[in-house]
Design a protein around this motif. Structure first.
Motif, mmCIF file in Angstrom:
data_model
loop_
_atom_site.group_PDB
_atom_site.id
_atom_site.type_symbol
_atom_site.label_atom_id
_atom_site.label_comp_id
_atom_site.label_asym_id
_atom_site.label_seq_id
_atom_site.Cartn_x
_atom_site.Cartn_y
_atom_site.Cartn_z
ATOM 1 N N GLU A 1 0.829 -1.208 0.000
ATOM 2 C CA GLU A 1 0.000 0.000 0.000
ATOM 3 C C GLU A 1 0.868 1.264 0.000
ATOM 4 O OE1 GLU A 1 -2.591 -0.304 3.291
ATOM 5 O OE2 GLU A 1 -3.854 -1.885 2.396
ATOM 6 N N ASN B 1 2.309 1.556 -3.613
ATOM 7 C CA ASN B 1 1.313 1.934 -4.632
ATOM 8 C C ASN B 1 0.673 3.281 -4.353
ATOM 9 O OD1 ASN B 1 1.771 -0.500 -5.945
ATOM 10 N ND2 ASN B 1 0.115 -1.555 -4.828
ATOM 11 N N LYS B 2 0.713 3.717 -3.104
ATOM 12 C CA LYS B 2 0.147 5.018 -2.711
ATOM 13 C C LYS B 2 -1.323 5.140 -3.134
ATOM 14 C CE LYS B 2 4.570 7.429 -2.806
ATOM 15 N NZ LYS B 2 5.347 8.566 -3.362
ATOM 16 N N GLY B 3 -2.069 4.048 -2.912
ATOM 17 C CA GLY B 3 -3.504 4.094 -3.208
ATOM 18 C C GLY B 3 -3.872 3.671 -4.605
ATOM 19 N N ARG B 4 -2.888 3.475 -5.482
ATOM 20 C CA ARG B 4 -3.193 3.055 -6.845
ATOM 21 C C ARG B 4 -3.433 1.549 -6.890
ATOM 22 N NH1 ARG B 4 1.318 6.446 -7.606
ATOM 23 N NH2 ARG B 4 2.623 4.578 -7.752
ATOM 24 N N ALA B 5 -4.496 1.106 -7.650
ATOM 25 C CA ALA B 5 -4.834 -0.317 -7.787
ATOM 26 C C ALA B 5 -4.677 -0.724 -9.235
ATOM 27 C CB ALA B 5 -6.260 -0.587 -7.317
ATOM 28 N N SER B 6 -4.214 -1.963 -9.469
ATOM 29 C CA SER B 6 -4.023 -2.451 -10.821
ATOM 30 C C SER B 6 -5.386 -2.715 -11.474
ATOM 31 C CB SER B 6 -3.195 -3.744 -10.796
ATOM 32 O OG SER B 6 -3.120 -4.292 -12.091
#
Length: 792
Positions: free
Chosen positions: A35, A38-43
């Motif tokens: 987390e 990714n800093k909140g980014r989701a694939s």
């Protein structure tokens, strides 16, 4: 501290401070590290398990909401189409539940001008003189009212099967009488559609007592119709409110009706003569029946079979469209454009062939499977079998024959006696239920030899004494008693007494029979066998089937076939649509169908689903009705109401358990539902042979009175024994030649205990299906006379 100005130092851990090891998370990254990276980014392509689960939950919720919305829209569409121009008229049956109410007064108020409707007599049912059509331009609805006679119970049930609403007329004081309560029991058992309660004569009661009388009727109605409303019907204003309630009430769905297309005949014509039969020949004495009416339930297909309630199954030749006898016109002075076009089109095409049956696609009337008599043919017998047959032929039995009888005649006498004995065994085993089994041994003793003849003579003497007492006491009878005796059937009374005695005997000694003295037990009970466990012991369902079972049809999986056919029927959109007024041409119909309609009885047609005309073994789960107190034996002829079908049959009753075998028992007249169609369901009849232990030595005991020959004891030695106190054991050896046997049990017996042996035999229902049911014997007039005699 405040004055010295010294600074406090922090604590430092020493060298002996305990240091715990860090968590070894391995080579993979933790969720926190992922987390943070990714800093909140989701694939887009890869979702976590939680996200996938949330998405599935949302999909299921949306799907459930869509199904719920579709069902709601379907119900609203069906409700709004009923009685409108796009659907069939709202069919209302007016049923009187008391002999004192007048249904004609109800129909007169409904057809009055103050109710706001327009009467069309040609829109009613021609078989009923009290029926009529009613148009309500203000509500944009149309009704058809029919008043079936409650004296004819079958006509009432047939109308209730197709009626959209039932209008029950109650008496203002007592509600309904005994016969009305009986009719309600039959209607509830069959399946009750939407209903309305109406009371007459409320205005004739004093004003101060009207509220109390209304509350009393509501309390009575709660026993049968919880939460129902009660409408008074004494004026034209009351009839207007009633019509508005009928048009907007919720419709009850009946499964057997909503899945099939059905028609209540409005007009019927008959063309006698020889017509082409379904097997390619001609059927003399039959003709073509033309039935006109509104299609209800589902679209009607011409290649399907139709069932005329009470008369059988038939084929269609064609379907015609006809002009609607009850068109919905909103304004008599200025009809709408659509109405004028509909009327013009109806006048131009009054009768038009809608569809004709295809001989290649039309379903056959074949109800029984074709049997090849050579299927069971065996090969040529072997030399061993021929030798055994020759030895059996040489070892002839010595019998007494009349003087001068030849050997040829003696052989025939021998076979006749054997057949008679077998028929007697079959009758005593199969015709009765448990009530009859308790007296089975005594009946056979009386039939085979003179052992029961003394009992028969005693019965005759008792009957003669009773007759003498009746003659002596008849001189002092009153006039009321004589009238009561005029309607008494002594034969039925004697049969009822016999059934009552057998039922009471079976309650005290269930399934127990006496071992005959003149016939060896191994011959008398040769068709029975013992079971180690009734639940788990195997029994081949295909073993020793009767010849009639080769004529019936069998489903590999009845439930799966049922679901598939109903799903296909729900998606079918071909044929005459619901609400169309059509004329059906039915071929090979006997004249009795037309005569029944001319006599005033309703004519109901229903389209059959695939395989519904084929013969099989049906199983029903029933429960007895409180009004019936007389015991009913198995294989006694009864009348069945199963959906639209009404037929006579001789069923066998059995316990409904979770095992693969079911014990046969008699039951009472009952109501219930269809369980399934399975010819391989095993129904077993149980008999119990009882003995008395008269010498007890710990776990062993000498038992007598169960058998009377040494050969019978050796024959039934492998069968397990049990006692009424729960002990289990087996036969160890025979003692002497008079039926005494030494038995060993798991624990010591008591002197009051009884030794029992359970034997089982598979039973089959008789082939007694009869679709032609005579008229019921119960009539309201007869019930009134019986009530008057009871009061006197």
């Amino acid at each position: 501290m405040a004055g010295g100005g010294e600074q406090q130092q922090a604590h430092r851990a020493g060298v002996y401070k305990q240091k715990n090891k860090g968590h070894k998370h391995g080579k993979h990254r933790t969720k926190g590290e992922i987390e943070r990276e990714n800093k909140g980014r989701a694939s887009v392509m890869v979702l976590t398990k939680k996200q996938r689960k949330d998405q599935k939950r949302m999909d299921r919720r949306h799907k459930a909401n869509q199904l719920r919305r579709n069902k709601k829209d379907l119900v609203l569409t069906q409700k709004r189409s009923l009685g409108t121009r796009d659907g069939p008229p709202h069919l209302v049956a007016v049923v009187a539940l008391h002999a004192g109410v007048d249904t004609q007064a109800v129909t007169q108020l409904l057809r009055a001008e103050g109710a706001g409707g327009k009467v069309r007599t040609e829109g009613g049912v021609m078989g009923d003189s009290d029926s009529f059509g009613l148009l309500l331009p203000r509500f944009k609805q149309r009704f058809v009212f029919i008043s079936p006679s409650t004296a004819d119970l079958y006509s009432l049930l047939d109308v209730a099967k197709v009626a959209d609403s039932l209008l029950f007329v109650l008496d203002s004081k007592v509600g309904w009488d005994s016969y009305g309560d009986y009719c309600l029991s039959c209607l509830f058992a069959q399946g009750l559609s939407s209903h309305v309660l109406v009371c007459q004569g409320m205005s004739t009661i004093a004003v101060k007592k009207q509220a109390e009388s209304r509350r009393g009727l509501l309390r009575l109605a709660e026993t049968r119709f919880p939460g129902a409303r009660l409408f008074p019907l004494d004026s034209e204003m009351d009839s207007s409110l009633l019509l508005r309630h009928l048009g907007g009430q919720k419709q009850q769905r009946l499964g057997f009706r909503s899945r099939r297309s059905h028609i209540l005949a409005q007009r019927v014509s008959y063309a006698p003569g020889s017509t082409e039969g379904h097997m390619g020949g001609t059927a003399t004495g039959a003709g073509t029946l033309c039935v006109s009416g509104y299609v209800r339930g589902r679209p009607l297909q011409v290649n399907r079979l139709v069932h005329i309630v009470g008369h059988g199954d038939f084929q269609l030749s064609q379907i015609d469209t006809a002009s609607d006898p009850l068109p919905l016109i909103f304004s008599s002075s200025c009809p709408a454009k659509g109405d004028r076009e509909m009327q013009d089109e109806g006048q131009e095409t009054a009768v038009r062939v809608l569809m004709e049956a295809d001989p290649n696609l039309r379903e056959s009337l074949l109800t029984e499977a074709e049997v090849d008599p050579m299927d069971g043919e065996q090969t040529w017998p072997t030399d061993t079998e021929l030798l055994e047959a020759e030895e059996a032929r040489k070892s002839k039995r010595v019998i007494k024959v009349p003087k001068g009888t030849s050997s040829y005649q003696a052989a025939w006498i021998l076979e006749d006696e054997e057949e008679e004995n077998e028929e007697e065994d079959d009758e005593s085993d199969d015709d009765g239920g448990l009530m009859e089994e308790g007296m089975e041994g005594e009946e056979e003793d009386g039939d085979s030899q003179g052992a029961g003849s003394g009992c028969a003579s005693e019965d005759e003497e008792e009957e003669e004494e009773l007759e003498e007492e009746d003659v002596v006491s008849s001189s002092g009878r009153g006039q009321a008693e004589q009238r009561y005796d005029e309607h008494m059937d002594e034969t039925d009374e004697g049969e009822g007494l016999q059934r009552y005695r057998e039922a009471r005997n079976n309650e005290m000694f269930p399934d127990e029979v006496d071992t005959p003295l003149d016939v060896p037990a191994k011959i008398r009970f040769q068709r029975y066998r013992g079971l180690k466990s009734f639940r788990s012991s195997p029994w081949d369902p295909l073993e020793n089937l009767p010849p009639d079972y080769s004529r019936i049809f069998q489903f590999q999986n009845f439930d799966r076939t049922r679901r598939r056919i109903l799903a296909e029927e729900a998606q079918a959109e071909e044929g005459a649509m619901v609400g169309w007024y059509v004329t059906l041409h039915i071929v090979d119909v006997p004249l009795s169908v037309m005569e029944s309609f001319q006599a005033g009885r309703p004519l109901v047609l229903v389209s059959l689903l695939p395989h519904e005309q084929k013969m099989s073994v049906m199983h029903m789960v029933v429960r007895h009705h409180p009004s019936c107190t007389e015991p009913i034996k198995s294989k006694e002829e009864l009348v069945f109401q199963c959906g639209f079908r009404r037929f006579r049959a001789s069923p066998i009753f059995s316990q409904h358990t979770s095992a693969d075998k079911h014990k046969m028992e008699p039951d009472l007249v009952a109501t219930g539902c269809l369980l399934g169609c399975d010819p391989q369901r095993v129904t077993l009849k149980r008999i119990v042979l009882s003995g008395h232990p008269f010498k007890i030595n710990r776990r062993s005991a000498v038992v007598r009175y169960m058998f009377f020959t040494r050969e019978d004891i050796l024959w039934f030695k492998p069968v397990e024994l049990r006692t009424k106190c729960g002990r289990r054991g087996h036969i160890k050896e025979a003692l002497g030649t008079h039926g005494h046997m030494k038995c060993v049990f798991e624990s010591q017996l008591s002197s009051q205990d009884s030794v029992l042996m359970n034997l089982y035999k598979r039973v089959y229902p008789r082939w007694t299906y009869d679709p032609y049911v005579p008229l019921p014997w119960i009539r309201r007039e007869g019930a009134e006379k019986m009530d008057d005699m009871k009061m006197e």
